[in-house]
Enzyme design. Structure first.
Site, PDB file in Angstrom:
ATOM      1  N   LYS A 110       0.830  -1.200   0.000  1.00  0.00           N
ATOM      2  CA  LYS A 110       0.000   0.000   0.000  1.00  0.00           C
ATOM      3  C   LYS A 110       0.870   1.258   0.000  1.00  0.00           C
ATOM      4  O   LYS A 110       0.655   2.182  -0.810  1.00  0.00           O
ATOM      5  CB  LYS A 110      -0.921   0.016   1.217  1.00  0.00           C
ATOM      6  CG  LYS A 110      -1.851   1.228   1.266  1.00  0.00           C
ATOM      7  CD  LYS A 110      -2.650   1.255   2.560  1.00  0.00           C
ATOM      8  CE  LYS A 110      -1.781   1.655   3.727  1.00  0.00           C
ATOM      9  NZ  LYS A 110      -2.547   1.878   4.966  1.00  0.00           N
ATOM     10  N   ASP A 144      -6.619   1.566   0.898  1.00  0.00           N
ATOM     11  CA  ASP A 144      -6.697   1.819   2.333  1.00  0.00           C
ATOM     12  C   ASP A 144      -8.099   1.444   2.799  1.00  0.00           C
ATOM     13  O   ASP A 144      -8.888   0.857   2.050  1.00  0.00           O
ATOM     14  CB  ASP A 144      -6.337   3.278   2.656  1.00  0.00           C
ATOM     15  CG  ASP A 144      -7.431   4.261   2.260  1.00  0.00           C
ATOM     16  OD1 ASP A 144      -8.353   3.876   1.515  1.00  0.00           O
ATOM     17  OD2 ASP A 144      -7.363   5.414   2.731  1.00  0.00           O
TER      18      ASP A 144
END
Length: 276
Positions: free
Chosen positions: A112, A130
């Site tokens: 991420k 997220d």
């Protein structure tokens, strides 16, 4: 829906302040279990004290801990930052690498975080999954998957690669302003007609309008077809957006009790973010 999001959020961007790829990497590590606003209060002094990877590699641990203490989990994050600086110096001559494969091998950087760095610092398209992104694409029926990497690949097949980074920002903006986790503003959402989850939140237009946050609220309400009266009210009553609520860390963190909370004075002080 993607086109509607593009119209709603033409200025969507990363809400962490940075000027270099390394600064973005550091800020993103600090944002684990912390808001972007708090990170942006800490980073001006941090970036001034540690301008490059060598500075993090040679950092005094106690001094670094005190600078980043307000972001929480400061001991673990200090370990990541020192490790990051050391690895970048030893493996890449002090320059942060610009490929996913190399970034995810660095301390404190998972997939991420790597996609954030690639998209916003290097211009390489990436999808950042997220908590906001994962929640919204599931609500919209874009995917039923729950694993972040699988979500990333599934959405990547739906959206042209050139739009991946902006899509991530638009979805995150919408999640922070309209499609909230507990009380989504369904009745004031410009995506209401195409959303299969319409009705999980407030559907009454006036009630929903009061749930929309941020300076964009008046324009978002107009795009949702709610008219000028509610938009005018939103201009004076809309709550500010809290950029970046706590998100899961990509590196193991000790229980919060293991790290004393920052003092109230520390929590409420600090300079505002630097220019991006």
């Amino acid at each position: 829906m993607n086109r509607s999001l593009a119209e709603a959020y033409p200025d969507a961007h990363c809400e962490l302040d940075f000027t270099t790829p390394l600064e973005l990497a550091v800020a993103t590590i600090l944002s684990a279990q912390c808001t972007d606003r708090r990170v942006n209060e800490v980073t001006p002094a941090l970036f001034a004290a540690y301008p490059d990877a060598a500075a993090y590699a040679g950092a005094d641990r106690h001094e670094l801990e005190q600078l980043i203490r307000p972001t929480g989990f400061f001991r673990n994050k200090t370990t990541s930052l020192i490790g990051l600086g050391t690895a970048v110096v030893e493996r890449f001559d002090g320059e942060l690498p610009s490929t996913l494969a190399e970034l995810v091998r660095l301390p404190g950087i998972g997939r991420k975080t790597a996609n954030v760095i690639l998209g916003d610092a290097f211009g390489v398209p990436g999808i950042t999954v997220d908590t906001h992104f994962g929640r919204l694409v599931q609500r919209w029926g874009w995917t039923a998957l729950t694993d972040p990497v699988k979500i990333e690949h599934a959405i990547g097949e739906l959206i042209p690669r050139r739009e991946w980074t902006l899509l991530s920002h638009r979805v995150i903006f919408h999640g922070r302003r309209v499609c909230h986790s507990r009380r989504p503003a369904c009745g004031a959402c410009l995506l209401a007609r195409s959303c299969p989850s319409y009705g999980v939140g407030a559907v009454d237009p006036e009630q929903a309008a009061r749930l929309v946050k941020g300076v964009e609220a008046p324009r978002l309400l107009r795009l949702a077809g709610l008219g000028d009266d509610l938009a005018a009210e939103a201009a004076t009553t809309a709550k500010p957006v809290e950029p970046g609520g706590p998100t899961p860390s990509e590196t193991p963190v000790a229980p919060r009790a293991a790290e004393p909370a920052a003092s109230a004075a520390t929590d409420e002080s600090g300079p505002s973010g630097a220019a991006r």
